[in-house]
Scaffold this active site. Structure first.
Site, short mmCIF file in Angstrom:
data_model
loop_
_atom_site.label_atom_id
_atom_site.label_comp_id
_atom_site.label_asym_id
_atom_site.label_seq_id
_atom_site.Cartn_x
_atom_site.Cartn_y
_atom_site.Cartn_z
N ARG A 110 0.84 -1.21 0.00
CA ARG A 110 0.00 0.00 0.00
C ARG A 110 0.87 1.26 0.00
O ARG A 110 0.60 2.19 -0.75
CB ARG A 110 -0.95 0.01 1.20
CG ARG A 110 -2.04 -1.06 1.09
CD ARG A 110 -2.94 -1.07 2.29
NE ARG A 110 -2.15 -1.39 3.48
CZ ARG A 110 -2.55 -1.17 4.72
NH1 ARG A 110 -3.72 -0.62 4.95
NH2 ARG A 110 -1.80 -1.50 5.74
N ASN A 141 -6.10 -3.08 2.06
CA ASN A 141 -5.96 -4.52 2.26
C ASN A 141 -7.34 -5.14 2.36
O ASN A 141 -8.26 -4.55 2.91
CB ASN A 141 -5.19 -4.83 3.54
CG ASN A 141 -3.70 -4.61 3.41
OD1 ASN A 141 -3.16 -4.53 2.31
ND2 ASN A 141 -3.03 -4.52 4.53
#
Length: 96
Positions: A19, A38
């Site tokens: 990320r 996620n």
């Protein structure tokens, strides 16, 4: 031309900075708005919009990911119609 894509990235993509990498890569490419998150199944999802060329560069980069990632598959999902997920804010690419 503005393009919007929603990706699901499967493989070893959690716990290795995917990320953070995605945010950095979107800023490096420029002109990309959206978010990355996620999922409970171990995948990462990215919703992004921007100029066609920039989005294509980001998609290509997502197949490689950061140093310790192993991307097994990227699935293109239909557009988000879930009111629990944030809408894209122009000029922002964030982690949720």
């Amino acid at each position: 031309m503005v393009k919007e894509v929603y990706l699901k990235i499967d493989g070893r993509v959690q716990g290795i900075g995917y990320r953070r990498w995605a945010i950095s890569k979107a800023m490096e490419i420029g002109g990309i708005s959206g978010w990355v998150r996620n999922e409970d199944d171990g995948s990462v999802e990215i919703l992004m919009s921007g100029d066609d060329d920039n989005i294509n560069k980001m998609i290509e980069a997502c197949y490689r990911g950061p140093l310790f990632a192993r991307v097994d598959k990227i699935t293109f999902l239909p557009g988000v119609k879930n009111y629990f997920l944030p809408q894209i804010k122009e000029g922002k690419f964030i982690r949720i």
